[in-house]
Design a protein around this motif. Structure first.
Motif, mmCIF file in Angstrom:
data_model
loop_
_atom_site.group_PDB
_atom_site.id
_atom_site.type_symbol
_atom_site.label_atom_id
_atom_site.label_comp_id
_atom_site.label_asym_id
_atom_site.label_seq_id
_atom_site.Cartn_x
_atom_site.Cartn_y
_atom_site.Cartn_z
ATOM 1 N N GLY A 105 0.853 -1.127 -0.079
ATOM 2 C CA GLY A 105 0.126 -0.158 -0.036
ATOM 3 C C GLY A 105 0.887 1.223 0.053
ATOM 4 N N ASN A 106 2.252 1.027 -0.529
ATOM 5 C CA ASN A 106 3.180 2.298 -0.458
ATOM 6 C C ASN A 106 3.304 3.013 0.793
ATOM 7 N N ILE A 107 3.455 2.386 1.858
ATOM 8 C CA ILE A 107 3.698 2.791 3.215
ATOM 9 C C ILE A 107 5.224 2.578 3.511
ATOM 10 N N LEU A 108 5.942 3.418 4.053
ATOM 11 C CA LEU A 108 7.255 3.051 4.587
ATOM 12 C C LEU A 108 7.075 3.499 6.190
ATOM 13 N N LYS A 109 7.713 2.088 6.715
ATOM 14 C CA LYS A 109 7.536 2.297 8.305
ATOM 15 C C LYS A 109 8.956 2.776 8.451
ATOM 16 N N GLU B 7 9.895 12.444 1.498
ATOM 17 C CA GLU B 7 8.956 12.611 0.362
ATOM 18 C C GLU B 7 8.672 11.463 -0.428
ATOM 19 N N LYS B 8 7.440 10.946 -0.682
ATOM 20 C CA LYS B 8 7.279 9.832 -1.491
ATOM 21 C C LYS B 8 6.754 10.364 -3.068
ATOM 22 N N ALA B 9 7.790 10.363 -3.954
ATOM 23 C CA ALA B 9 7.648 10.789 -5.004
ATOM 24 C C ALA B 9 6.558 10.269 -6.140
ATOM 25 N N ALA C 218 -8.096 17.231 6.310
ATOM 26 C CA ALA C 218 -7.022 16.557 5.390
ATOM 27 C C ALA C 218 -7.576 14.954 5.650
ATOM 28 N N TYR C 219 -7.185 14.468 4.281
ATOM 29 C CA TYR C 219 -7.660 13.027 4.363
ATOM 30 C C TYR C 219 -6.294 12.179 4.659
ATOM 31 N N SER C 220 -6.197 11.442 5.710
ATOM 32 C CA SER C 220 -5.176 10.954 6.307
ATOM 33 C C SER C 220 -4.877 9.469 5.194
ATOM 34 N N PHE C 221 -3.755 9.563 4.910
ATOM 35 C CA PHE C 221 -3.438 8.620 3.839
ATOM 36 C C PHE C 221 -3.014 7.288 4.615
ATOM 37 N N THR C 222 -2.637 7.376 5.806
ATOM 38 C CA THR C 222 -2.195 6.168 6.773
ATOM 39 C C THR C 222 -3.284 5.762 7.433
ATOM 40 N N VAL D 120 6.608 22.173 8.482
ATOM 41 C CA VAL D 120 7.357 20.969 8.413
ATOM 42 C C VAL D 120 6.614 19.888 8.813
ATOM 43 N N ASP D 121 7.088 18.772 8.220
ATOM 44 C CA ASP D 121 6.215 17.317 8.412
ATOM 45 C C ASP D 121 7.291 16.153 8.271
ATOM 46 N N ASP D 122 6.836 15.212 8.759
ATOM 47 C CA ASP D 122 7.701 13.909 8.560
ATOM 48 C C ASP D 122 7.592 13.161 7.210
ATOM 49 N N PHE D 123 6.329 13.210 6.664
ATOM 50 C CA PHE D 123 6.319 12.546 5.454
ATOM 51 C C PHE D 123 5.353 13.632 4.617
ATOM 52 N N LEU D 124 5.554 13.276 2.989
ATOM 53 C CA LEU D 124 4.805 14.195 2.079
ATOM 54 C C LEU D 124 4.483 12.914 1.315
ATOM 55 N N ALA D 125 2.893 12.803 1.037
ATOM 56 C CA ALA D 125 2.454 11.720 0.104
ATOM 57 C C ALA D 125 1.668 12.453 -0.996
ATOM 58 N N ASP D 126 0.554 12.536 -0.610
ATOM 59 C CA ASP D 126 -0.488 13.300 -1.449
ATOM 60 C C ASP D 126 -0.402 14.795 -1.264
ATOM 61 N N GLY D 127 -0.051 15.287 0.071
ATOM 62 C CA GLY D 127 0.033 16.580 -0.018
ATOM 63 C C GLY D 127 -1.193 17.389 1.033
ATOM 64 N N GLU D 128 -1.990 16.207 1.464
ATOM 65 C CA GLU D 128 -3.219 16.459 2.061
ATOM 66 C C GLU D 128 -2.939 17.440 3.362
ATOM 67 N N ALA D 129 -2.173 16.853 4.081
ATOM 68 C CA ALA D 129 -1.779 17.618 5.198
ATOM 69 C C ALA D 129 -1.101 18.826 5.255
HETATM 70 P P1 5GP Z 1 -0.362 13.165 2.885
HETATM 71 O O1 5GP Z 1 -1.127 14.248 3.692
HETATM 72 O O2 5GP Z 1 0.846 14.243 2.081
HETATM 73 O O3 5GP Z 1 -0.894 12.568 1.804
HETATM 74 O O4 5GP Z 1 0.642 12.374 3.801
HETATM 75 C C1 5GP Z 1 1.430 12.756 4.831
HETATM 76 C C2 5GP Z 1 1.056 12.380 6.075
HETATM 77 O O5 5GP Z 1 0.335 11.053 6.166
HETATM 78 C C3 5GP Z 1 2.050 12.485 7.124
HETATM 79 O O6 5GP Z 1 1.786 13.489 8.087
HETATM 80 C C4 5GP Z 1 2.505 11.315 7.631
HETATM 81 O O7 5GP Z 1 1.836 11.127 8.916
HETATM 82 C C5 5GP Z 1 1.498 10.120 7.052
HETATM 83 N N1 5GP Z 1 2.131 9.205 6.047
HETATM 84 C C6 5GP Z 1 2.039 9.391 4.563
HETATM 85 N N2 5GP Z 1 2.582 8.355 4.089
HETATM 86 C C7 5GP Z 1 3.394 7.574 5.019
HETATM 87 C C8 5GP Z 1 4.479 6.763 4.916
HETATM 88 O O8 5GP Z 1 4.493 5.904 3.893
HETATM 89 N N3 5GP Z 1 5.010 6.430 6.306
HETATM 90 C C9 5GP Z 1 4.372 6.774 7.328
HETATM 91 N N4 5GP Z 1 4.928 6.428 8.267
HETATM 92 N N5 5GP Z 1 3.664 8.136 7.125
HETATM 93 C C10 5GP Z 1 3.133 8.250 6.086
#
Ligand code: 5GP
Length: 200
Positions: free
Chosen positions: A23-27, A161-163, A102-106, A129-138
């Protein structure tokens, strides 16, 4: 395969300890999302200080919970306050809050996120600042909160960032100064392989 010599400290650590889930999650629980390694937190905070030294900011904004550790150290080094947007299941909108969604990807659900009005002022120059960037919702929810306050976003600092997901491309196209320390180009849960975008 990128040669190890060209990888930065965070990319190295991801290769050592990161676990790729379906599901494209990096732990990265062992150093960032559950146990917090202060050494790497310091390196991440210093890296953001260097990358954003040409754009002065007087406030850092993140979102609970995993962005807080990074934001706190950066705030300490830079001597500016750190604000974190809180998540809530319901909007519970009262006049003293800026509210966005924001929709939470995780967690696969929509969150309302909010900041109390006194903590964002129109004069603020905010580094997000944030730990991850996925779809940019947060990131987009945080940008929305800053704009509701009439404040300005000077930049966005992301640890990983997950490109493969659209957040990075969208934010850059929108003209935001986005700095990601590790950019994951692709990853595979079967082989546990991670490829990074080369950065100079
Ligand atoms: P976005 O809002 O950009 O779709 O997702 C970013 C948020 O989702 C981050 O705040 C992070 O907590 C969480 N997130 C998204 N992808 C991952 C992932 O692959 N691993 C982890 N640990 N958190 C993620």
């Amino acid at each position: 395969m990128i040669h190890a010599a060209f990888m930065n400290f965070l990319e190295h650590r991801i290769l050592q300890e990161g676990i790729v889930k379906e599901g494209n999650i990096l732990k990265v629980d062992s150093f960032l999302n559950h146990q917090i390694d202060m050494g790497i937190m310091k390196e991440i905070a210093h890296e953001f200080q260097c990358r954003f030294k040409d754009c002065p900011f007087n406030k850092i904004l993140t979102i609970e919970s995993s962005g807080i550790a990074i934001a706190t150290l950066l705030g300490f080094f830079h001597d500016v306050p750190v604000v974190f947007a809180k998540k809530a299941e319901t909007a519970n909108c009262t006049d003293d809050k800026y509210v966005s969604t924001a929709y939470s990807f995780t967690h696969r659900r929509k969150n309302h996120v909010f900041v109390s009005r006194p903590y964002l002022q129109a004069t603020d120059r905010v580094l997000i600042v944030d730990d991850f960037l996925a779809d940019g919702e947060a990131a987009h929810a945080l940008i929305d909160l800053v704009h509701q306050a009439g404040a300005s976003v000077v930049g966005i600092g992301i640890a990983i960032e997950k490109a493969q997901q659209k957040g990075g491309d969208t934010l850059r196209a929108e003209g935001y100064r986005l700095e990601s320390i590790a950019i994951v180009e692709s990853m595979d849960a079967c082989s546990q392989s991670v490829r990074f975008r080369p950065q100079n």
